[in-house]
Design a protein around this motif. Sequence first.
Motif, PDB file in Angstrom:
ATOM      1  N   GLY A 114      43.722  32.991  46.185  1.00 17.70           N
ATOM      2  CA  GLY A 114      44.626  33.401  45.125  1.00 17.70           C
ATOM      3  C   GLY A 114      44.057  33.088  43.744  1.00 17.70           C
ATOM      4  N   ILE A 115      43.306  31.990  43.634  1.00 20.66           N
ATOM      5  CA  ILE A 115      42.646  31.666  42.368  1.00 20.66           C
ATOM      6  C   ILE A 115      41.628  32.737  42.006  1.00 20.66           C
ATOM      7  N   LEU A 116      40.861  33.197  42.983  1.00 20.97           N
ATOM      8  CA  LEU A 116      39.889  34.263  42.748  1.00 20.97           C
ATOM      9  C   LEU A 116      40.581  35.541  42.284  1.00 20.97           C
ATOM     10  N   ILE A 117      41.661  35.903  42.958  1.00 27.38           N
ATOM     11  CA  ILE A 117      42.407  37.106  42.565  1.00 27.38           C
ATOM     12  C   ILE A 117      42.974  36.936  41.164  1.00 27.38           C
ATOM     13  N   SER A 118      43.415  35.725  40.840  1.00 31.88           N
ATOM     14  CA  SER A 118      43.938  35.457  39.506  1.00 31.88           C
ATOM     15  C   SER A 118      42.869  35.666  38.446  1.00 31.88           C
ATOM     16  N   VAL A 119      41.648  35.221  38.734  1.00 33.51           N
ATOM     17  CA  VAL A 119      40.531  35.400  37.803  1.00 33.51           C
ATOM     18  C   VAL A 119      40.212  36.881  37.621  1.00 33.51           C
ATOM     19  N   ILE A 120      40.185  37.634  38.731  1.00 32.25           N
ATOM     20  CA  ILE A 120      39.900  39.067  38.654  1.00 32.25           C
ATOM     21  C   ILE A 120      40.951  39.787  37.823  1.00 32.25           C
ATOM     22  N   GLU A 121      42.209  39.482  38.064  1.00 31.86           N
ATOM     23  CA  GLU A 121      43.288  40.118  37.322  1.00 31.86           C
ATOM     24  C   GLU A 121      43.217  39.760  35.833  1.00 31.86           C
ATOM     25  N   TYR A 122      42.852  38.538  35.540  1.00 32.25           N
ATOM     26  CA  TYR A 122      42.719  38.125  34.143  1.00 32.25           C
ATOM     27  C   TYR A 122      41.647  38.955  33.438  1.00 32.25           C
ATOM     28  N   GLN A 123      40.513  39.150  34.093  1.00 28.04           N
ATOM     29  CA  GLN A 123      39.437  39.948  33.504  1.00 28.04           C
ATOM     30  C   GLN A 123      39.862  41.402  33.323  1.00 28.04           C
ATOM     31  N   VAL A 124      40.531  41.946  34.331  1.00 31.45           N
ATOM     32  CA  VAL A 124      40.958  43.349  34.265  1.00 31.45           C
ATOM     33  C   VAL A 124      41.917  43.575  33.106  1.00 31.45           C
ATOM     34  N   ILE A 125      42.866  42.658  32.919  1.00 34.80           N
ATOM     35  CA  ILE A 125      43.898  42.828  31.892  1.00 34.80           C
ATOM     36  C   ILE A 125      43.345  42.588  30.493  1.00 34.80           C
ATOM     37  N   THR A 126      42.555  41.548  30.325  1.00 34.13           N
ATOM     38  CA  THR A 126      42.108  41.169  28.989  1.00 34.13           C
ATOM     39  C   THR A 126      40.936  41.982  28.483  1.00 34.13           C
ATOM     40  N   GLN A 127      40.176  42.637  29.378  1.00 33.75           N
ATOM     41  CA  GLN A 127      38.983  43.346  28.936  1.00 33.75           C
ATOM     42  C   GLN A 127      39.093  44.854  29.073  1.00 33.75           C
ATOM     43  N   ASP A 128      40.302  45.355  29.309  1.00 32.59           N
ATOM     44  CA  ASP A 128      40.614  46.784  29.193  1.00 32.59           C
ATOM     45  C   ASP A 128      39.738  47.705  30.032  1.00 32.59           C
ATOM     46  N   PHE A 129      39.404  47.298  31.227  1.00 31.58           N
ATOM     47  CA  PHE A 129      38.749  48.283  32.098  1.00 31.58           C
ATOM     48  C   PHE A 129      39.555  48.516  33.361  1.00 31.58           C
ATOM     49  N   GLY A 130      40.816  48.066  33.332  1.00 33.75           N
ATOM     50  CA  GLY A 130      41.687  48.271  34.484  1.00 33.75           C
ATOM     51  C   GLY A 130      42.066  49.720  34.696  1.00 33.75           C
ATOM     52  N   LYS A 131      42.091  50.534  33.616  1.00 35.67           N
ATOM     53  CA  LYS A 131      42.474  51.925  33.762  1.00 35.67           C
ATOM     54  C   LYS A 131      41.487  52.693  34.615  1.00 35.67           C
ATOM     55  N   GLY A 132      40.216  52.383  34.467  1.00 35.74           N
ATOM     56  CA  GLY A 132      39.208  53.089  35.256  1.00 35.74           C
ATOM     57  C   GLY A 132      39.113  52.582  36.683  1.00 35.74           C
ATOM     58  N   PHE A 133      39.574  51.375  36.886  1.00 32.88           N
ATOM     59  CA  PHE A 133      39.500  50.779  38.227  1.00 32.88           C
ATOM     60  C   PHE A 133      40.871  50.223  38.583  1.00 32.88           C
ATOM     61  N   TRP A 134      41.888  51.090  38.511  1.00 33.37           N
ATOM     62  CA  TRP A 134      43.271  50.693  38.765  1.00 33.37           C
ATOM     63  C   TRP A 134      43.467  50.140  40.169  1.00 33.37           C
ATOM     64  N   PHE A 135      42.616  50.599  41.118  1.00 27.17           N
ATOM     65  CA  PHE A 135      42.797  50.174  42.506  1.00 27.17           C
ATOM     66  C   PHE A 135      42.522  48.688  42.707  1.00 27.17           C
ATOM     67  N   VAL A 136      41.914  48.042  41.703  1.00 28.77           N
ATOM     68  CA  VAL A 136      41.684  46.595  41.802  1.00 28.77           C
ATOM     69  C   VAL A 136      43.004  45.857  41.962  1.00 28.77           C
ATOM     70  N   HIS A 137      44.077  46.392  41.348  1.00 26.58           N
ATOM     71  CA  HIS A 137      45.388  45.737  41.427  1.00 26.58           C
ATOM     72  C   HIS A 137      45.962  45.772  42.841  1.00 26.58           C
ATOM     73  N   LEU A 138      45.446  46.657  43.681  1.00 23.72           N
ATOM     74  CA  LEU A 138      45.957  46.739  45.051  1.00 23.72           C
ATOM     75  C   LEU A 138      45.639  45.490  45.858  1.00 23.72           C
TER      76      LEU A 138
END
Length: 373
Positions: A227-251
């Motif tokens: 869960g800590i690893l997933i938390s780190v990934i989500e933090y990077q996705v949200i704060t660095q604005d590349f979640g739109k291109g890789f939305w499936f990461v949230h799955l």
Amino acid sequence: MTNQKFSQKRNLHRFDPVAYLVIEKFRLSPLTFGLLAAVTATGVYLFTAWISGTLWSKDKQIGLLQDGIPWLVGILINPVTLGYYLWSFQAIDQVIQELETSDVLETDKFKIDQFVTNLYSQKWRNISALASAIFFSTIVFITRSRLEDSWTSSSLLAKFTITIATFAVVYMGSILVLNLITNIWIFYRILGKKDLDINPLHPDRCGGLRCLSDYSLKTAYLVGVLGILISVIEYQVITQDFGKGFWFVHLVIPLYIFLSMECFFGPLLAAHSGMKKAKEESLHKIARQFRAEYSGIYNSLAEDAEAFKKKSEKIQQLRTLYTMTDDLPVWPFDVKTFRRYLLTVPTPLIGILIGIGKKLLINILKQQGIKLG
């Protein structure tokens, strides 16, 4: 029969080439393997950063010694995953041994060995783990260039290093997940249709099935680290604005929740129905006996006082026995174990909340005309 004999008898790690190499050739334990992984990651990271000149930040590119995320992953999350990877091959033997030597149920060792070996020897397990490693390492390599605030994107050498590490960890992590799911299936095979003899006064407070509670608790600790690893990934996705291109990461979050519930409750559910059935059958037996004695007490009214007293005492004993039986556990875990599990589940939400909070704060400061350096 000792744990060592059971391990020699089954040797489930022989069906995975990496586990076989680590356990049989290098003779490493899960703890030693995890510590070695942490030391190796530290050395490789420092050497890679030194060769590429990225130990310290420069030109708006963060350096290794000023980026905490690679260290968190390299010396905590990955080593724990690799240690659990080896542990998952051995843990099932330890639980089976305790079930076989307990007084709770009768087992057929030969059939269990056949069933366990057949599940662990499936070739598709290694193929699917390899496919997952290729897929996720490719995604990591592609997304590195979009992580401006990460050392892992500072140089081509750093990208290759992280990609190779991701490949190895994802392969072993995938095998770990498959092992945990396979172990649940084994528990259902052993406990699913068995008549359990639950001991209401067993010191483990789980009716004699504490081994399942201990196993589930250890998987809960693993879930917390992942869960800590997933938390780190989500933090990077949200704060660095590349979640739109890789939305499936949230799955990965719903997948994480599903796997955490499956790994923790799976072994416990395997015994739950049997424990509940054993309790209900015992209560029904006592209730029938109580009804018979209660009906017969009227016949003793015309008898002497001593006979009436004996029947009354027996009825009271049956009431006491019913109350004690009603306290029989129907889950092989206690409140303390369940509380620890609940504390691990929300872990990925930490990164999301911090990331959203950071973006909101930055937007507010920008609206106020405050520039961030």
